[in-house]
Design a protein around this motif. Structure first.
Motif, PDB file in Angstrom:
ATOM      1  N   GLU A  87       0.822  -1.207   0.000  1.00 41.73           N
ATOM      2  CA  GLU A  87       0.000   0.000   0.000  1.00 41.73           C
ATOM      3  C   GLU A  87       0.861   1.264   0.000  1.00 41.73           C
ATOM      4  N   GLU A  88       1.965   1.221   0.760  1.00 51.43           N
ATOM      5  CA  GLU A  88       2.862   2.374   0.797  1.00 51.43           C
ATOM      6  C   GLU A  88       3.514   2.603  -0.568  1.00 51.43           C
ATOM      7  N   ARG A  89       3.900   1.491  -1.227  1.00 52.60           N
ATOM      8  CA  ARG A  89       4.491   1.619  -2.575  1.00 52.60           C
ATOM      9  C   ARG A  89       3.475   2.210  -3.545  1.00 52.60           C
ATOM     10  N   GLU A  90       2.232   1.735  -3.431  1.00 53.33           N
ATOM     11  CA  GLU A  90       1.189   2.231  -4.322  1.00 53.33           C
ATOM     12  C   GLU A  90       0.933   3.717  -4.078  1.00 53.33           C
ATOM     13  N   LYS A  91       0.926   4.113  -2.794  1.00 58.59           N
ATOM     14  CA  LYS A  91       0.736   5.529  -2.467  1.00 58.59           C
ATOM     15  C   LYS A  91       1.838   6.385  -3.078  1.00 58.59           C
ATOM     16  N   LYS A  92       3.091   5.890  -2.982  1.00 57.67           N
ATOM     17  CA  LYS A  92       4.219   6.643  -3.533  1.00 57.67           C
ATOM     18  C   LYS A  92       4.111   6.757  -5.051  1.00 57.67           C
ATOM     19  N   ILE A  93       3.698   5.650  -5.695  1.00 53.98           N
ATOM     20  CA  ILE A  93       3.549   5.660  -7.154  1.00 53.98           C
ATOM     21  C   ILE A  93       2.456   6.644  -7.560  1.00 53.98           C
ATOM     22  N   ARG A 143       3.646  10.143  -7.018  1.00 56.47           N
ATOM     23  CA  ARG A 143       4.605  10.526  -8.054  1.00 56.47           C
ATOM     24  C   ARG A 143       3.902  10.802  -9.379  1.00 56.47           C
ATOM     25  N   ASN A 144       2.925   9.939  -9.722  1.00 54.60           N
ATOM     26  CA  ASN A 144       2.181  10.140 -10.966  1.00 54.60           C
ATOM     27  C   ASN A 144       1.410  11.456 -10.940  1.00 54.60           C
ATOM     28  N   ALA A 145       0.822  11.755  -9.768  1.00 51.79           N
ATOM     29  CA  ALA A 145       0.087  13.016  -9.640  1.00 51.79           C
ATOM     30  C   ALA A 145       1.029  14.207  -9.790  1.00 51.79           C
ATOM     31  N   ALA A 146       2.222  14.085  -9.189  1.00 52.66           N
ATOM     32  CA  ALA A 146       3.205  15.163  -9.295  1.00 52.66           C
ATOM     33  C   ALA A 146       3.667  15.345 -10.747  1.00 52.66           C
ATOM     34  N   LEU A 147       3.880  14.216 -11.442  1.00 54.82           N
ATOM     35  CA  LEU A 147       4.301  14.286 -12.846  1.00 54.82           C
ATOM     36  C   LEU A 147       3.211  14.902 -13.715  1.00 54.82           C
ATOM     37  N   GLN A 148       1.956  14.517 -13.433  1.00 54.08           N
ATOM     38  CA  GLN A 148       0.844  15.069 -14.203  1.00 54.08           C
ATOM     39  C   GLN A 148       0.724  16.573 -13.968  1.00 54.08           C
ATOM     40  N   LYS A 149       0.875  16.969 -12.697  1.00 54.09           N
ATOM     41  CA  LYS A 149       0.805  18.394 -12.377  1.00 54.09           C
ATOM     42  C   LYS A 149       1.938  19.144 -13.068  1.00 54.09           C
ATOM     43  N   GLU A 150       3.153  18.557 -13.033  1.00 53.97           N
ATOM     44  CA  GLU A 150       4.310  19.184 -13.677  1.00 53.97           C
ATOM     45  C   GLU A 150       4.088  19.298 -15.177  1.00 53.97           C
ATOM     46  N   ARG A 151       3.493  18.245 -15.761  1.00 51.93           N
ATOM     47  CA  ARG A 151       3.238  18.249 -17.202  1.00 51.93           C
ATOM     48  C   ARG A 151       2.226  19.339 -17.566  1.00 51.93           C
TER      49      ARG A 151
END
Length: 374
Positions: free
Chosen positions: A128-134, A137-145
């Protein structure tokens, strides 16, 4: 002689994958099954009769979280308390994650002891912690994009606007100076019209990039959609069309940036009207809550979307309309994203209508929990 019922109970307890430990009211361990021994690294026979503090409280830091759980159970004396706590085995540096459920053994209102169930959830917790981090990270990448695209779009729009304005202006000047009947007038008018289209495109890009961060307020969900329907019909009334909205709203309040979300709903209603051949567009809107998610479904019975076009409908500048800029649904998607939500568009195919699904996180988790328990 041990009774048959006792043998059955002992076999069931020993076959459990969940650890079971019973502590007497004096604080001594009076029962451990094999699973508890394995989870806690204890010897079932050797450690019976030991005080739990003697075994677990070896210093102030070792398994402090685990020990605090037991202390809380003793002090609160509540049945069915569930905790997640770290537990580190001897000679190990990697702590386990244990799910601990507690209860009491009582007889005639007298407390005989405390019962603890232990479940090793380390793998589940880590996954669950790995999934939260992923996901984070995906949300951060999407926001950055999105932020990168906004900056690029703004820069390109600014660079395009000035020359387009000059081209359109010069075309109009030339058109006025040409003698009546000159064959070049038509060509110059085409230049002017195309320049206007480019200006409209630049304006759409500016509108997309200038979508502000929402300022969330609590509003009536029903009123929000009724007001959006009214605004959409005021626009459609100019061309003799209207939307008849069937609203099924089981959510009392919704927390959104009111003006911004109103704009998104109006855009979706107008889009439904644009792709319906009739003058009157029937639209079904359902607003519901499940756990901590608010779901909004907007369904029409219009032209639908062909399967090969469906993956592209949310892309900027994609449009099947001859005069469309293709930024409407992109704006809606960005507004929903700014609300930490998701947007999905489904259609069975051409002529079979379209359903737009928006999912928004409910910020008031206690409200959601209460709603689910009612």
């Amino acid at each position: 002689m041990t009774s048959f019922n006792t043998i059955i109970i002992q076999n069931i307890v020993e076959s459990l994958n969940v650890g079971l430990m019973v502590i007497s009211h004096e604080g001594k361990i009076i029962f451990l099954n094999k699973a508890a021994g394995a989870i806690l690294d204890l010897d079932c026979e050797q450690h019976l009769g030991f005080g739990w503090g003697e075994l677990f409280i070896t210093d102030e830091k070792s398994n402090a979280q685990f020990n605090q759980v037991i202390l809380d159970v003793i002090s609160q004396q509540k049945v069915g308390l569930k905790h997640i706590a770290s537990y580190t085995l001897k000679d190990s540096t990697c702590p386990k994650k244990l799910s601990i459920t507690s209860s009491y053994l009582t007889e005639d209102d007298a407390t005989l002891g405390m019962v603890f169930l232990f479940e090793d959830i380390t793998e589940i917790f880590n996954a669950e912690e790995r999934e939260k981090k992923i996901l984070s990270r995906n949300a951060a990448l999407q926001k950055e994009r999105i932020e990168g695209l906004d900056s690029l779009s703004q820069a390109v729009a600014h660079q395009v606007l000035n020359p387009v304005t000059v081209i359109g202006g010069m075309a109009n000047i030339i058109s006025r100076k040409l003698p009546e009947g000159d064959p070049l007038i038509h060509d110059v008018q085409v230049i002017s019209e195309e320049a206007l289209k480019l200006e409209g495109l630049v304006a759409a890009v500016h509108s997309y990039c200038d979508i502000p961060k929402p300022i969330p307020v609590v509003v009536s969900a029903k009123a929000l959609f009724e007001e959006a329907n009214k605004s959409a019909n005021e626009i459609l009334d100019r061309i003799g069309e209207c939307i008849e909205m069937k609203l099924d709203c089981t959510v009392d309040k919704i927390t959104v940036g009111k003006k911004l979300f109103h704009t998104a709903i109006v855009e979706l209603l107008l889009n439904a009207s644009n792709f319906t051949m009739e003058k009157i567009t029937d639209v079904s809107v359902k607003v519901s809550r499940s756990e901590n998610i608010i779901t909004i479904k907007i369904a029409d019975h219009g032209m639908g979307i062909e399967k090969h076009l469906l993956p592209h409908v949310l892309d900027p500048f994609f449009s099947t309309k001859a005069k469309g800029v293709g930024m409407g649904l992109s704006r809606v998607k960005k507004i929903v994203f700014e609300h930490q939500g998701t947007l999905q568009i489904e259609s069975p195919g051409s002529g079979k209508g379209t359903t737009v699904t928006i999912e928004l996180p409910c910020p008031d988790l206690s409200c959601c929990s209460k709603k689910n328990s009612d």
